[in-house]
Structure formats: structure tokens, C-alpha cells
Design an enzyme around this catalytic site. Structure first.
Site, PDB file in Angstrom:
ATOM      1  N   HIS A 131       3.321  -0.109   1.721  1.00 49.43           N
ATOM      2  CA  HIS A 131       2.321   0.373   2.921  1.00 49.43           C
ATOM      3  C   HIS A 131       2.303  -0.888   3.790  1.00 49.43           C
ATOM      4  O   HIS A 131       2.067  -1.837   3.575  1.00 49.43           O
ATOM      5  CB  HIS A 131       1.080   0.904   2.499  1.00 49.43           C
ATOM      6  N   ASP A 132       2.397  -0.467   5.074  1.00 48.84           N
ATOM      7  CA  ASP A 132       2.215  -1.265   6.276  1.00 48.84           C
ATOM      8  C   ASP A 132       3.102  -2.481   6.535  1.00 48.84           C
ATOM      9  O   ASP A 132       2.815  -3.440   7.146  1.00 48.84           O
ATOM     10  CB  ASP A 132       0.446  -1.632   6.324  1.00 48.84           C
TER      11      ASP A 132
ATOM     12  N   GLY B 156       2.094  -4.751  -0.055  1.00 50.94           N
ATOM     13  CA  GLY B 156       1.422  -4.000   1.321  1.00 50.94           C
ATOM     14  C   GLY B 156       1.398  -5.322   2.303  1.00 50.94           C
ATOM     15  O   GLY B 156       1.052  -6.543   2.153  1.00 50.94           O
TER      16      GLY B 156
END
Length: 271
Positions: free
Chosen positions: A127-128, A145
């Protein structure tokens, strides 16, 4: 209702949910699943048994191989089902078992991948993450992340990258390395913990950087990592000397930038 171009080929054993947008000449192979908020741009191919879900956009001419799961919800412990996105650029290849997660609200809400990237089997983009273009991630590479990877970086098989770490443009990460700290542009890192071994001279040469420029960057590298003070102080002290060398300034700017992580060094992993 889904928007499916007339030239798209959807296998009868595939599932394309209502709401999906399917571009021209897209191929969705058998046992693949395309979620209701997915956009597949022109020329995308899901070979078979591929899953694209979430609020995900796949760029033109991408190829997604069996067992890849693209656009899944984040694996963050703070995941609460908030709306977030994954955007993949054009001409990317995601081989067998690749996973890419959407962003989290706390991390900006989006995961972004650039153009012309190659993700080999079982590599993971969490994520991200923010990835540039022309990146190669070999088999089993793991990005935690919020990792940033700049253009033309190469990550060797099985390496693991700590969350919030930055990997500079055209850096080379050796196989099975543990990347705990930021890696400068053109840097070459190996080991566990990862140690900066010098510059990616082969990659610089292949990119057309002149020999004289490489020698200049090498001189800057030595002053930064072998100087009398710490890395950031050494880098700040030589800025004026390298104002005319774009590549050296790229390294100096990278070191001067704000970061959650220290800089990988030549002696103990960080500086």
C-alpha cells in the site's frame, strides 16, 4: 452496467462485474475476475486466473499473468475499508503471483506504478508505494508500505525493502538484500543488512552517461561516504563543487531531502 469495447475479448469462463470499463482489444482470459470499479485500458491482457479488483486502473498494453492479484485491499493493520486507489501505467508486465495493493487513507490513499515496469513472479507492491518507470523487480521482491522507487531501478530476487524507504534512480539492489535505509541514485547495495558497495557503473554506462561524468560522480561518492564528517554534512559541504554535474547533484539532492529513513552507507548499512 459495464462499458466493454466491441473489440474486447472476454472468455466465457471469466467474470467481468458490472461497472468495469474495458478498453479496445482487451483480452480477459479464462477464470479471471475483473471487479466493478476496475478500468482496463486498451490492449490489456489478463492471461488466465488473474484478479483485478478495487478502484484500480491498468494502463495500455499491460500483461497480467496467472494468479496475480492486482488492486487488493492493503495489508496494513490500520486498514478499515476506506476508498483508495491503485494506478498502473502503460506497458507493464506482472508475472505469476504478483500482488499489488491499493493505498490507505493515512498514506495518501493511492499506490502508483509508472510505465514499462517488469514485475517477476511473486513480487509484491504494498500500500501507498510510489514507483517510477522502467523498473525491474525480480522474483519474490517485497516492497513494504510507503516505499518510493525511482526510474530505472533494478531490484534483485528475494530482496526486502523496509517501509518508508526510498530507492533512487538507477540504483541496483542485489538479490536477497535487506534494504533498511534509503539507497542513493546510482547506488549499488548488497547484503543483509544492506551495505552500499559503490556505484552502478554498468547501469550508468548503459544509460549513456559519459565516462568523464562517471568519474566525477565517483569522486563525489568518495567525498560523501569517506569524508571526515557524517554523510549529510559531507554532502552539504561539496554541493558548490558539483553544481555543473547533474548526476552528482541528483545524489546530493537525494541526501538533502527529508526522509523517514537514514541513508545506506558503505560501512554499517546507514549513515
Amino acid at each position: 452496467m459495464s462499458s466493454i469495447a466491441a473489440s474486447a475479448r472476454i472468455h466465457p469462463l471469466a467474470l467481468v462485474e458490472d461497472g468495469a470499463v474495458i478498453g479496445e482489444n482487451v483480452v480477459v482470459g479464462p477464470f479471471s475476475h475483473v471487479g466493478p470499479r476496475v478500468v482496463l485500458k486498451d490492449g490489456v491482457e489478463l492471461i488466465s486466473h488473474a484478479v483485478v479488483s478495487g478502484r484500480t486502473e491498468i494502463g495500455r498494453n499491460c500483461r497480467i499473468f496467472p494468479m496475480a492479484v492486482i488492486g487488493g485491499v492493503s495489508q496494513s493493520l490500520h486498514e478499515a475499508g476506506e476508498d483508495s486507489t491503485l494506478t498502473v501505467g502503460d506497458n507493464c508486465v506482472m508475472r505469476e503471483g504478483v500482488t499489488m495493493n491499493c493505498g490507505t487513507v493515512g498514506g495518501g490513499g493511492k499506490t502508483v506504478v509508472g510505465n514499462n515496469c517488469l514485475f517477476l513472479a511473486n513480487s509484491h507492491v504494498a500500500h501507498d508505494c510510489q514507483l517510477g518507470s522502467d523498473i525491474i523487480m525480480s522474483n519474490n521482491v517485497m516492497l513494504a508500505g510507503h516505499v518510493h522507487v525511482a526510474d530505472r531501478a533494478i531490484l534483485g530476487g528475494g530482496c526486502a525493502v523496509h517501509q518508508f524507504t526510498r530507492i533512487g534512480r538507477q540504483a541496483f539492489i542485489g538479490g536477497l538484500s535487506a534494504v533498511n535505509y534509503d539507497v542513493i541514485p546510482y547506488g549499488m547495495l548488497n547484503g543483509n543488512p544492506g551495505v552500499l558497495g559503490g556505484l552502478n557503473v554498468v547501469g550508468m554506462t548503459r544509460a549513456g552517461i559519459e565516462r568523464a561524468t562517471i568519474h566525477t560522480v565517483r569522486r563525489a561518492f568518495k567525498q560523501i561516504f569517506e569524508g571526515e564528517s557524517n554523510i549529510r554534512a559531507n554532502a552539504a559541504a561539496i554541493r558548490n563543487d558539483y553544481a555543473d554535474c547533474k548526476e552528482a547533484m541528483e545524489i546530493l539532492d537525494f541526501i538533502a531531502a527529508d526522509s523517514d529513513r537514514a541513508i545506506s552507507s558503505t560501512f554499517r548499512g546507514k549513515g
